[in-house]
Motif scaffolding. Structure first.
Motif, PDB file in Angstrom:
ATOM      1  N   ASP A  98      40.689  84.016  47.326  1.00 19.77           N
ATOM      2  CA  ASP A  98      39.808  84.362  46.694  1.00 19.77           C
ATOM      3  C   ASP A  98      39.672  85.741  45.875  1.00 19.77           C
ATOM      4  OD1 ASP A  98      38.922  82.257  45.530  1.00 19.77           O
ATOM      5  OD2 ASP A  98      37.226  82.145  46.841  1.00 19.77           O
ATOM      6  N   LEU A  99      39.179  86.568  44.833  1.00 19.15           N
ATOM      7  CA  LEU A  99      38.737  88.264  45.421  1.00 19.15           C
ATOM      8  C   LEU A  99      37.626  88.457  44.809  1.00 19.15           C
ATOM      9  CD1 LEU A  99      40.209  91.526  45.957  1.00 19.15           C
ATOM     10  CD2 LEU A  99      40.355  91.079  43.713  1.00 19.15           C
ATOM     11  N   GLN A 100      36.396  89.023  45.709  1.00 25.59           N
ATOM     12  CA  GLN A 100      35.673  89.852  44.721  1.00 25.59           C
ATOM     13  C   GLN A 100      35.528  90.093  43.542  1.00 25.59           C
ATOM     14  OE1 GLN A 100      33.611  92.534  47.787  1.00 25.59           O
ATOM     15  NE2 GLN A 100      31.543  92.121  47.379  1.00 25.59           N
ATOM     16  N   CYS A 101      34.848  90.067  42.752  1.00 22.72           N
ATOM     17  CA  CYS A 101      34.855  90.269  42.021  1.00 22.72           C
ATOM     18  C   CYS A 101      34.959  91.007  40.924  1.00 22.72           C
ATOM     19  CB  CYS A 101      33.814  89.348  40.814  1.00 22.72           C
ATOM     20  SG  CYS A 101      32.877  89.361  38.595  1.00 22.72           S
ATOM     21  N   VAL A 102      36.298  91.642  40.424  1.00 21.52           N
ATOM     22  CA  VAL A 102      36.536  92.932  40.251  1.00 21.52           C
ATOM     23  C   VAL A 102      35.487  93.278  39.051  1.00 21.52           C
ATOM     24  CG1 VAL A 102      38.673  92.725  40.333  1.00 21.52           C
ATOM     25  CG2 VAL A 102      37.805  92.268  38.115  1.00 21.52           C
ATOM     26  N   SER A 103      34.840  92.703  38.559  1.00 19.73           N
ATOM     27  CA  SER A 103      33.546  93.901  37.343  1.00 19.73           C
ATOM     28  C   SER A 103      32.235  93.769  37.595  1.00 19.73           C
ATOM     29  CB  SER A 103      33.658  91.818  36.177  1.00 19.73           C
ATOM     30  OG  SER A 103      32.501  92.381  35.519  1.00 19.73           O
ATOM     31  N   CYS A 104      31.867  92.248  38.969  1.00 17.63           N
ATOM     32  CA  CYS A 104      30.602  92.781  39.553  1.00 17.63           C
ATOM     33  C   CYS A 104      30.291  93.336  40.532  1.00 17.63           C
ATOM     34  CB  CYS A 104      29.427  92.069  38.881  1.00 17.63           C
ATOM     35  SG  CYS A 104      30.390  90.316  40.039  1.00 17.63           S
ATOM     36  N   ARG A 105      31.785  93.359  41.877  1.00 19.68           N
ATOM     37  CA  ARG A 105      31.621  94.064  42.465  1.00 19.68           C
ATOM     38  C   ARG A 105      31.072  92.870  43.878  1.00 19.68           C
ATOM     39  NH1 ARG A 105      35.448  96.611  41.198  1.00 19.68           N
ATOM     40  NH2 ARG A 105      36.525  98.645  42.107  1.00 19.68           N
ATOM     41  N   GLY A 106      30.813  91.172  43.179  1.00 24.65           N
ATOM     42  CA  GLY A 106      30.052  90.396  44.272  1.00 24.65           C
ATOM     43  C   GLY A 106      28.441  90.107  43.959  1.00 24.65           C
ATOM     44  N   LYS A 107      28.583  90.679  43.080  1.00 24.46           N
ATOM     45  CA  LYS A 107      26.579  90.544  42.434  1.00 24.46           C
ATOM     46  C   LYS A 107      26.610  89.267  41.686  1.00 24.46           C
ATOM     47  CE  LYS A 107      25.779  95.624  42.738  1.00 24.46           C
ATOM     48  NZ  LYS A 107      25.380  96.574  41.580  1.00 24.46           N
ATOM     49  N   GLY A 108      27.756  89.292  41.318  1.00 23.21           N
ATOM     50  CA  GLY A 108      27.634  87.717  40.076  1.00 23.21           C
ATOM     51  C   GLY A 108      27.225  88.340  38.341  1.00 23.21           C
ATOM     52  N   CYS A 109      28.783  87.716  38.267  1.00 16.29           N
ATOM     53  CA  CYS A 109      28.208  87.711  36.537  1.00 16.29           C
ATOM     54  C   CYS A 109      29.229  86.778  35.878  1.00 16.29           C
ATOM     55  CB  CYS A 109      29.391  89.309  36.109  1.00 16.29           C
ATOM     56  SG  CYS A 109      30.690  89.231  37.021  1.00 16.29           S
ATOM     57  N   ARG A 110      29.287  86.890  33.950  1.00 10.45           N
ATOM     58  CA  ARG A 110      29.299  86.173  33.870  1.00 10.45           C
ATOM     59  C   ARG A 110      30.981  85.578  34.301  1.00 10.45           C
ATOM     60  NH1 ARG A 110      32.787  86.024  29.152  1.00 10.45           N
ATOM     61  NH2 ARG A 110      33.003  88.563  29.216  1.00 10.45           N
ATOM     62  N   ILE A 111      32.434  86.788  34.233  1.00  7.75           N
ATOM     63  CA  ILE A 111      33.594  86.901  34.669  1.00  7.75           C
ATOM     64  C   ILE A 111      33.545  85.700  36.362  1.00  7.75           C
ATOM     65  CG2 ILE A 111      35.471  87.740  35.351  1.00  7.75           C
ATOM     66  CD1 ILE A 111      34.273  90.137  33.670  1.00  7.75           C
ATOM     67  N   LYS A 149      31.446  83.609  36.903  1.00 11.20           N
ATOM     68  CA  LYS A 149      30.403  82.644  36.827  1.00 11.20           C
ATOM     69  C   LYS A 149      28.833  82.536  37.739  1.00 11.20           C
ATOM     70  CE  LYS A 149      34.150  79.639  34.922  1.00 11.20           C
ATOM     71  NZ  LYS A 149      34.349  78.320  35.108  1.00 11.20           N
ATOM     72  N   ASN A 150      28.387  83.979  37.848  1.00 11.39           N
ATOM     73  CA  ASN A 150      27.496  84.114  39.055  1.00 11.39           C
ATOM     74  C   ASN A 150      27.875  83.957  40.137  1.00 11.39           C
ATOM     75  OD1 ASN A 150      25.367  85.330  37.095  1.00 11.39           O
ATOM     76  ND2 ASN A 150      25.436  83.464  36.277  1.00 11.39           N
ATOM     77  N   THR A 151      29.567  83.878  40.399  1.00 13.27           N
ATOM     78  CA  THR A 151      29.204  83.446  42.173  1.00 13.27           C
ATOM     79  C   THR A 151      29.821  84.693  43.257  1.00 13.27           C
ATOM     80  OG1 THR A 151      31.900  83.788  42.045  1.00 13.27           O
ATOM     81  CG2 THR A 151      30.534  81.109  41.208  1.00 13.27           C
ATOM     82  N   GLY A 152      30.205  85.495  42.337  1.00 12.83           N
ATOM     83  CA  GLY A 152      30.449  87.019  43.013  1.00 12.83           C
ATOM     84  C   GLY A 152      32.297  87.183  43.439  1.00 12.83           C
ATOM     85  N   TRP A 153      32.849  85.784  42.951  1.00 13.62           N
ATOM     86  CA  TRP A 153      34.386  85.984  43.607  1.00 13.62           C
ATOM     87  C   TRP A 153      35.212  84.769  42.433  1.00 13.62           C
ATOM     88  CZ3 TRP A 153      35.389  87.608  48.116  1.00 13.62           C
ATOM     89  CH2 TRP A 153      34.194  87.598  49.168  1.00 13.62           C
ATOM     90  N   LEU A 154      36.371  85.450  42.692  1.00 15.70           N
ATOM     91  CA  LEU A 154      37.750  85.135  41.484  1.00 15.70           C
ATOM     92  C   LEU A 154      38.617  84.619  42.520  1.00 15.70           C
ATOM     93  CD1 LEU A 154      37.105  88.257  39.507  1.00 15.70           C
ATOM     94  CD2 LEU A 154      36.744  86.483  38.699  1.00 15.70           C
ATOM     95  N   GLU A 155      38.859  83.162  41.947  1.00 17.84           N
ATOM     96  CA  GLU A 155      40.125  82.777  42.424  1.00 17.84           C
ATOM     97  C   GLU A 155      41.156  82.698  42.096  1.00 17.84           C
ATOM     98  OE1 GLU A 155      42.084  77.878  41.289  1.00 17.84           O
ATOM     99  OE2 GLU A 155      39.843  78.430  41.776  1.00 17.84           O
TER     100      GLU A 155
END
Length: 352
Positions: free
Chosen positions: A269-282, A284-290
């Motif tokens: 997984d990669l830390q979410c490129v949109s919220c930088r790990g804070k949690g967002c819609r992209i 799904k509020n996990t802070g991570w992207l598979e």
């Protein structure tokens, strides 16, 4: 006066007239062409002189013909010199009239097109792999079951072999459209000896279609085989690759998972490129992207290609190139990449 003497006299008159006509060294190309017509054309002075040969005696014809041909040759040579001089003069005038002012500022070049986002992403990722010492391999998109499934430790009853997932060609037991670029791993290992450091991008095919899946998609497979390779090496390569693509400030992580061709296996997984790990819609509020899957290459795979699993270890990983492009460029629907919409595709740059 004999016909020969008349011919000689006429030649002198033509020479004198030609000399007067060509005294001006600055004749242009049109004037030179006019002189050629006047003296050498079908009704030209020299041509008319040649017609007088038929009125001469057999004794006079050879001598008259010789001096007329000398006259023609002299006029042709002079006209050719004048023509070359006229063309050179015209070129000089043109260059003088269009002189380039090198002190003027140069206007910025306008983009004349764009590259497809998948092409851009492919170049970025392959550059990152090359910087890590990987060699780029290619392989067949239509392949045998052995390379796509059998040698990769897929059992005969594995769900991926079902018609709902795989496109079979003719005899379903033999030929398919590859479902992943992992088939290149087998081709490469059967033709090369360790150590190996390979990356294999390409088109793949599965029976699936929605906003995050298409029947044809792009995938990147990478693997390393050598002595004493462990999961620390695997985590380091993945971490450096994703940071090269998305930025050094993002973290990566591994989660246990199962894949037939690796043991142990994991998702990365990669830390979410949109919220930088804070949690967002992209995310799904996990802070991570598979991103994809990976693991240590299974001993059964080594045995299938004739490698000594006691002497060598290695790891393999794969991910969807289209999904990486979606994340990099903030796209919401994977199908946009394959619709050929010029307005959509035209927004991307011509280089990474």
């Amino acid at each position: 006066m004999s016909k020969l003497n008349e011919c000689v006299q006429r030649i002198e008159e033509i020479k004198s007239a030609f000399h007067e006509d060509t005294k001006d060294a600055s004749l242009n190309s049109r004037a030179v062409e006019d002189l050629k017509v006047k003296y050498l054309g079908r009704k030209g002075l020299v041509t008319a002189l040649m017609e007088t040969l038929k009125e001469m005696s057999k004794e006079d014809k050879p001598g008259a013909g010789k001096i007329i041909n000398e006259l023609r040759k002299g006029i042709e040579d002079k006209l050719e010199t004048l023509r070359a001089s006229a063309e050179e003069g015209a070129l000089d005038q043109s260059l003088a009239a269009q002189r380039l002012d090198v002190s003027l500022p140069v206007a910025a070049m306008q983009n004349k097109g764009s590259l497809h986002p998948v092409t851009l992403m492919r170049r970025i990722i392959l550059d990152a792999f090359r910087s890590l010492g990987f060699t780029v391999y290619d392989g067949p998109e239509v392949d045998l079951d052995f390379y796509n499934f059998g040698a990769l430790n897929f059992k005969d009853d594995h769900p991926a072999r079902d018609m709902q997932d795989t496109f079979f060609i003719g005899d379903r037991a033999k030929t398919i459209l590859r479902t992943h670029t992992s088939n290149i791993q087998i081709h490469a290992m059967m033709h090369e000896k360790p150590p190996l450091r390979v990356v294999a991008p390409g088109r793949t095919y599965r029976c699936d279609s929605d906003i995050t899946h298409t029947p044809m998609f792009h995938q990147v497979e990478g693997f390393i085989v050598d002595e004493n390779i462990d999961m620390g090496d695997m985590k380091g390569v993945i971490d450096q690759l994703l940071k090269a693509v998305f930025g050094q400030d993002l973290s990566t992580r591994l989660r246990p998972s199962f894949f037939p061709f690796v043991e142990p296996g994991a998702e990365f997984d990669l830390q979410c490129v949109s919220c930088r790990g804070k949690g967002c819609r992209i995310c799904k509020n996990t802070g991570w992207l598979e991103i994809g899957g990976l693991g240590m290459i299974h001993p059964n795979v080594f045995e299938a290609v004739g490698y000594d699993s006691e002497a060598y270890t290695g790891f393999a990983f794969g991910f969807g190139l289209d999904r990486i492009a979606m994340l990099r460029y903030g796209l919401s629907d994977l199908r946009q990449l394959f619709e050929g919409n010029q307005q959509f595709l035209g927004q991307f740059p011509t280089h990474p």
